[in-house]
Design a protein around this motif. Structure first.
Motif, PDB file in Angstrom:
ATOM      1  N   UNK A  30       0.803  -1.217   0.000  1.00 19.69           N
ATOM      2  CA  UNK A  30       0.000   0.000   0.000  1.00 19.69           C
ATOM      3  C   UNK A  30       0.834   1.263   0.000  1.00 19.69           C
ATOM      4  N   UNK A  31       2.156   1.160  -0.064  1.00 23.04           N
ATOM      5  CA  UNK A  31       3.009   2.328   0.028  1.00 23.04           C
ATOM      6  C   UNK A  31       3.071   3.011  -1.328  1.00 23.04           C
ATOM      7  N   UNK A  32       2.612   4.245  -1.452  1.00 23.13           N
ATOM      8  CA  UNK A  32       2.654   5.001  -2.685  1.00 23.13           C
ATOM      9  C   UNK A  32       3.001   6.444  -2.369  1.00 23.13           C
ATOM     10  N   UNK A  33       3.912   7.015  -3.142  1.00 18.53           N
ATOM     11  CA  UNK A  33       4.325   8.384  -2.932  1.00 18.53           C
ATOM     12  C   UNK A  33       4.348   9.083  -4.286  1.00 18.53           C
ATOM     13  N   UNK A  34       3.561  10.111  -4.460  1.00 23.54           N
ATOM     14  CA  UNK A  34       3.437  10.761  -5.759  1.00 23.54           C
ATOM     15  C   UNK A  34       3.859  12.235  -5.725  1.00 23.54           C
ATOM     16  N   UNK A  35       4.391  12.697  -4.601  1.00 21.20           N
ATOM     17  CA  UNK A  35       4.629  14.119  -4.451  1.00 21.20           C
ATOM     18  C   UNK A  35       6.036  14.545  -4.842  1.00 21.20           C
ATOM     19  N   UNK A  36       6.694  13.791  -5.674  1.00 20.70           N
ATOM     20  CA  UNK A  36       8.033  14.179  -6.091  1.00 20.70           C
ATOM     21  C   UNK A  36       8.327  13.634  -7.467  1.00 20.70           C
ATOM     22  N   UNK A  37       9.459  14.012  -7.990  1.00 17.62           N
ATOM     23  CA  UNK A  37       9.861  13.583  -9.327  1.00 17.62           C
ATOM     24  C   UNK A  37      10.186  12.103  -9.303  1.00 17.62           C
ATOM     25  N   UNK A  38       9.774  11.403 -10.336  1.00 16.56           N
ATOM     26  CA  UNK A  38       9.983   9.949 -10.398  1.00 16.56           C
ATOM     27  C   UNK A  38      11.452   9.634 -10.593  1.00 16.56           C
ATOM     28  N   UNK A  39      11.899   8.648  -9.843  1.00 18.84           N
ATOM     29  CA  UNK A  39      13.244   8.126 -10.062  1.00 18.84           C
ATOM     30  C   UNK A  39      13.135   7.015 -11.104  1.00 18.84           C
ATOM     31  N   UNK A  40      13.536   7.304 -12.314  1.00 19.21           N
ATOM     32  CA  UNK A  40      13.341   6.381 -13.436  1.00 19.21           C
ATOM     33  C   UNK A  40      14.552   5.495 -13.610  1.00 19.21           C
ATOM     34  N   UNK A 740      13.059  -3.548   2.067  1.00 21.63           N
ATOM     35  CA  UNK A 740      12.785  -2.125   1.872  1.00 21.63           C
ATOM     36  C   UNK A 740      11.298  -1.825   2.050  1.00 21.63           C
ATOM     37  N   UNK A 741      10.442  -2.645   1.458  1.00 21.57           N
ATOM     38  CA  UNK A 741       9.009  -2.344   1.430  1.00 21.57           C
ATOM     39  C   UNK A 741       8.296  -2.672   2.741  1.00 21.57           C
ATOM     40  N   UNK A 742       8.892  -3.513   3.549  1.00 22.83           N
ATOM     41  CA  UNK A 742       8.228  -3.835   4.811  1.00 22.83           C
ATOM     42  C   UNK A 742       8.428  -2.726   5.839  1.00 22.83           C
ATOM     43  N   UNK A 743       9.267  -1.754   5.556  1.00 21.67           N
ATOM     44  CA  UNK A 743       9.551  -0.652   6.478  1.00 21.67           C
ATOM     45  C   UNK A 743       8.706   0.557   6.094  1.00 21.67           C
ATOM     46  N   UNK A 744       7.925   1.076   7.025  1.00 18.04           N
ATOM     47  CA  UNK A 744       7.027   2.187   6.733  1.00 18.04           C
ATOM     48  C   UNK A 744       7.694   3.550   6.894  1.00 18.04           C
ATOM     49  N   UNK A 745       8.717   3.637   7.715  1.00 14.54           N
ATOM     50  CA  UNK A 745       9.392   4.911   7.929  1.00 14.54           C
ATOM     51  C   UNK A 745      10.272   5.250   6.725  1.00 14.54           C
ATOM     52  N   UNK A 746      10.093   6.464   6.174  1.00 13.97           N
ATOM     53  CA  UNK A 746      10.815   6.860   4.958  1.00 13.97           C
ATOM     54  C   UNK A 746      12.315   6.921   5.215  1.00 13.97           C
ATOM     55  N   UNK A 747      12.724   7.485   6.334  1.00 17.05           N
ATOM     56  CA  UNK A 747      14.151   7.610   6.635  1.00 17.05           C
ATOM     57  C   UNK A 747      14.816   6.233   6.715  1.00 17.05           C
ATOM     58  N   UNK A 782       9.897  -2.409  -9.551  1.00 10.77           N
ATOM     59  CA  UNK A 782       8.865  -1.375  -9.542  1.00 10.77           C
ATOM     60  C   UNK A 782       8.350  -1.106  -8.137  1.00 10.77           C
ATOM     61  N   UNK A 783       8.344  -2.105  -7.271  1.00 10.73           N
ATOM     62  CA  UNK A 783       7.878  -1.907  -5.899  1.00 10.73           C
ATOM     63  C   UNK A 783       8.785  -0.967  -5.122  1.00 10.73           C
ATOM     64  N   UNK A 784      10.047  -0.874  -5.537  1.00 13.80           N
ATOM     65  CA  UNK A 784      11.005   0.010  -4.867  1.00 13.80           C
ATOM     66  C   UNK A 784      11.151   1.332  -5.610  1.00 13.80           C
ATOM     67  N   UNK A 785      11.234   1.284  -6.921  1.00 15.78           N
ATOM     68  CA  UNK A 785      11.478   2.501  -7.700  1.00 15.78           C
ATOM     69  C   UNK A 785      10.319   3.489  -7.623  1.00 15.78           C
ATOM     70  N   UNK A 786       9.123   3.029  -7.245  1.00 16.87           N
ATOM     71  CA  UNK A 786       7.970   3.929  -7.165  1.00 16.87           C
ATOM     72  C   UNK A 786       7.965   4.752  -5.867  1.00 16.87           C
ATOM     73  N   UNK A 787       8.870   4.461  -4.943  1.00 20.66           N
ATOM     74  CA  UNK A 787       8.912   5.156  -3.658  1.00 20.66           C
ATOM     75  C   UNK A 787       9.678   6.473  -3.828  1.00 20.66           C
ATOM     76  N   UNK A 788       9.045   7.449  -4.467  1.00 23.13           N
ATOM     77  CA  UNK A 788       9.736   8.662  -4.881  1.00 23.13           C
ATOM     78  C   UNK A 788      10.251   9.482  -3.703  1.00 23.13           C
ATOM     79  N   UNK A 789       9.456   9.621  -2.664  1.00 26.26           N
ATOM     80  CA  UNK A 789       9.896  10.400  -1.503  1.00 26.26           C
ATOM     81  C   UNK A 789      11.087   9.734  -0.821  1.00 26.26           C
ATOM     82  N   UNK A 790      11.111   8.424  -0.838  1.00 30.97           N
ATOM     83  CA  UNK A 790      12.232   7.708  -0.245  1.00 30.97           C
ATOM     84  C   UNK A 790      13.510   7.958  -1.043  1.00 30.97           C
ATOM     85  N   UNK A 791      13.391   7.931  -2.352  1.00 28.59           N
ATOM     86  CA  UNK A 791      14.576   8.136  -3.191  1.00 28.59           C
ATOM     87  C   UNK A 791      15.133   9.547  -3.030  1.00 28.59           C
TER      88      UNK A 791
END
Length: 818
Positions: A30-40, A740-747, A782-791
């Motif tokens: 369920x982790x989705x972040x859309x508020x930043x530029x995509x890391x392609x 990576x995906x099991x952790x909810x904290x962005x930092x 894709x499950x990791x690369x979509x985490x834009x705020x994390x990147x």
């Protein structure tokens, strides 16, 4: 043979890595972040083995990318390497703003952060020539790595030409692309050294992907007398994949590579290659496009496409053409073989061919190589085995059996054409004198030479009967010793070979051939010193102790680690037992113990008995985490080792349709679980991963690669060690995704990403490419690369390092780059 198998396996593995089955993907999160530029991430491009001709598609997306890349290089050279492009004088003539081929090649080698072979760099510049970004000052179509051959960028050529001189189609094409180049000038302003290096590397990576095809194209368009040995080998590699040449020997293909012609037709739909009734002089193979076959009075009788050939009869007789061939596409290209060249090649090959015939048919064909040694081109298994005994006798004292490729390749691949049981029967029968072989009076050797055809009765070379029997027995013993040395425990543990060894030991004792008996026993003892030869429990202890020594050596400069040793990985053999858990659709399960060589139908019978059901009414199936299932066919062995990640074994009623209710542990995992990854250093984790992968790779028997390539179901042999190694790649990849995906904290997620990038870097330094590529593909999942705020929290330096790793994956010359 081993190198060829490795190339085939590597190609299959890369295909699997670039297109994983959905069953391998991590569960949706369920982790989705859309508020930043995509890391392609970069796209993986297609293979370059299909000979797509560059000159036919200059305005395609790929051609446009090459043009922009070439002009980007020109801008960087002008601003940061101005001495590379200068006025040059050759043979008393001055050429403005040029560089020699040698200078251009040296420049890329010196300024690229990733090492590349000289031949690869030549292909990169050839790609720019094909895209008309650079040109030879004398109009030559090939790029040459020579100091006296000059090249210039088409931009500089237009700048120093009189006004109005740029009127060709190519020049107009250059003008159109100048607007794109000018719009990108802001990207090439003077910056830091790291920025310049990054821009160069990006350009070099684009060119590197196009280099193999450009080299192939350049080799084909050269005339026969201009082709170098390197060009001939490039063409030969391509001819190996041409269906029309599948029946020709390698010797003929190598000779064809030096004289085959390449014909390309652009915008010539309806053009006739030849007409019905014309004199036939050439054989054509379609590389690209299609042609219509037209017969007078019947019209178009068929259409031939890529891979088809026509005109072959012209090479064997003087009959006129039986049909008209007409192009039906704008872009068509062909390979053409002229009759005179083909006949000359066949004559030259036959001059160095020895044929062994029995009852009027060939049973063994030998070809003389460039080193004047004969190699086996074809033959019946029995005759190849006889020839093998002669070869083994010649180098009986040689310890390294890999020096003789025929011995090594025969024992490695014999399962594809003759079984171990048949070989053992032939050897034992020959030793006892009950096998009909060389005593056949109808056997003849026909030596084909340029001067004459010489036929010699094979029996004329005979010696006394006693000497012949003793020599034959020694040859058989030597061959068995070679067999043990090449295959080790994979053959010693075979039931049929064990019986052969026991019978031969008794016969040697009876014949008082003590030296041969001692040599045979020594070879057997040497094989037991291999780790695969010890029982499974002893192998585990032995490997664990060796792993500790290896680890301590690697960790001499390490500050120490609290991380416990990974469990040792004992190799498996067919007789090892394994616990197999099987589930039913009503929620029941049974666990049985079975050997790895137990076939699927036997497993089903045992499980059905425990479930108290009729095995005839059941199917054994693999059920994935999505509920999809596939029936496991009869004859499959080592069933648990063939399962995908998160798959389980189920028994289903015959004819069952729909999805199966999956188990709880198949489609979920705990969020925010504890992990020690962040507590350990990246170096220590990488070393432990390397040790573990090293053990897995060492356990794989050579024959397992053969079974995988030719189809393991055909042999009924286990490939568990190889399956474990392949499965390990997927485990590491999705371990990265899961952590990576099991952790909810962005930092914290950003810290995991940084840690895995560092681990991948250390794995690469250890030459552990298995874990290296697995980790990189996990990071770009894709499950990791979509985490834009994390990147955004990941340092730019580590992002650039990951981009460099990604370029290694898509690189067409990955081996040289690594």
């Amino acid at each position: 043979m081993e190198e060829g198998l490795f190339k085939t396996l590597r190609r299959k593995l890369l295909q699997q890595k670039s297109s994983f089955d959905n069953n391998y993907l991590a569960p949706p999160l369920p982790i989705q972040e859309y508020n930043s530029i995509s890391y392609s991430t970069p796209k993986i491009t297609r293979s370059f083995h299909d000979l797509r001709i560059l000159e036919d598609e200059p305005e395609s997306a790929r051609g446009g990318q090459l043009v922009l890349t070439g002009f980007t290089l020109y801008q960087l050279i002008q601003e940061h390497f101005p001495t590379l492009i200068q006025d040059k004088t050759v043979h008393l003539r001055t050429y403005p703003l040029c560089s020699s081929g040698k200078e251009l090649v040296d420049w890329i080698i010196l300024n690229a952060s990733v090492p590349r072979s000289r031949n690869m760099v030549i292909g990169m510049w050839q790609a720019l020539m094909d895209a008309e970004v650079i040109e030879n000052v004398n109009g030559l179509p090939q790029f040459k790595d020579e100091a006296q051959v000059l090249y210039r960028f088409t931009v500089s050529a237009s700048e120093c030409s009189p006004r109005g001189s740029l009127c060709s189609t190519a020049s107009l094409f250059r003008r159109d692309n100048m607007k794109k180049v000018q719009s990108m000038e802001s990207l090439f302003s003077t910056g830091s050294t790291d920025s310049i290096t990054a821009q160069l590397d990006e350009c070099f990576d684009v060119l590197e992907q196009c280099a193999p095809e450009s080299l192939t194209y350049a080799a084909f368009i050269k005339s026969s007398n201009e082709r170098t040995e390197e060009d001939i080998m490039i063409i030969f590699e391509e001819l190996l994949h041409v269906k029309a040449f599948s029946q020709l020997s390698h010797a003929v293909k190598k000779e064809l590579a030096s004289c085959i012609h390449f014909d390309s037709y652009t915008n010539k739909t309806g053009h006739q290659l030849f007409r019905q009734g014309d004199l036939g002089t050439s054989w054509f193979i379609i590389l690209r496009g299609s042609v219509n076959v037209i017969v007078n009075g019947k019209g178009i009788v068929c259409t031939l496409h890529e891979g088809d050939d026509f005109g072959k009869l012209a090479l064997v007789n003087d009959a006129p053409r039986a049909a008209t061939i007409e192009l039906c596409e704008d872009h068509c290209s062909f390979l053409r073989i002229d009759k005179d060249d083909f006949n000359r090649i066949l004559k030259a090959v036959e001059a160095n061919t020895v044929r062994l015939q029995e009852h009027g048919r060939d049973v063994l064909i030998l070809e003389k190589g460039r080193d004047s040694e004969y190699s086996v081109a074809a033959g019946t298994p029995e005759k190849m085995l006889e020839h093998l005994m002669d070869v083994a006798m010649k180098d009986v004292a040689m310890k390294d059996d890999y020096d003789n490729s025929f011995i090594y390749e025969f024992f490695l691949t014999h399962a594809t054409f003759i079984s171990v049981e048949e070989i053992c029967n032939i050897l034992l029968g020959t030793y006892k004198g009950t096998w009909l072989g060389r005593g056949d009076t109808d056997t003849q050797i026909i030596v084909v030479s340029e001067d004459a055809h010489e036929q010699t009765d094979f029996g004329s070379f005979g010696r006394s009967e006693k000497q012949q029997q003793e020599s034959t027995k020694k040859k058989i013993v030597n061959l068995v010793i070679k067999w043990i040395r090449v295959m080790g425990q994979s053959i010693v543990t075979d039931t049929h070979f064990s019986k052969l060894f026991k019978d031969m030991t008794a016969l040697l004792t009876k014949d008082k051939l003590n030296k041969s008996l001692d040599a045979l026993n020594i070879a057997l003892m040497d094989s037991y010193l291999q780790r695969r030869g010890t029982p499974r429990a002893e192998r585990r202890d032995l490997q664990h102790s060796k792993q500790k020594v290896f680890t301590q050596t690697l960790f001499r400069k390490s500050t120490g680690s609290a991380m416990s040793y990974l469990p040792p990985v004992p190799g498996v053999v067919a007789t090892d037992k394994e616990d197999v858990t099987v589930y039913s659709v009503d929620g029941k399960k049974v666990t049985i113990s079975a050997t790895l060589q137990t076939p699927a139908e036997e497993l089903l019978r045992i499980v059905a008995k425990d479930f108290q059901q009729d095995p005839i009414a059941l199917d054994l199936a693999e059920v994935t985490s999505s509920g999809e299932f596939s029936i496991i066919r009869s004859g499959v062995v080592s069933v648990p080792g063939t399962l995908k990640l998160n798959s389980r074994l189920f028994v289903l009623p015959k004819g069952y349709s729909g999805k199966v209710r999956t188990l709880p542990d198949q489609d979920s995992f705990p969020m925010n679980g504890t992990s020690r990854i962040l507590l350990e250093t990246a170096k220590d984790i990488a070393y432990h991963l390397t040790l573990y992968d090293f053990e897995l790779l060492h356990n794989v028997s050579r024959t397992e690669y053969v079974y995988l390539v030719f189809g393991r179901h055909k042999f009924g042999k286990i490939t568990t060690n190889l399956d474990t190694l392949l499965r390990r790649f997927n485990e590491v990849q999705f371990w990265v995704v899961t952590e990576i995906c099991r952790t909810e904290d962005i930092q914290t997620r950003a810290r995991y990403i940084c840690k895995f990038i560092k681990i991948a870097s250390y794995c690469k330094a250890c030459n552990n490419l298995n874990s290296f590529f697995a980790i990189v593909l996990g990071l770009v999942n894709v499950s990791v690369s979509r985490l834009h705020s994390t990147w955004e929290k990941v340092p730019g330096k580590l992002k650039k390092k990951l981009e460099t790793f990604e370029r290694l994956i898509v690189s067409s010359d990955c081996t040289n780059s690594l």
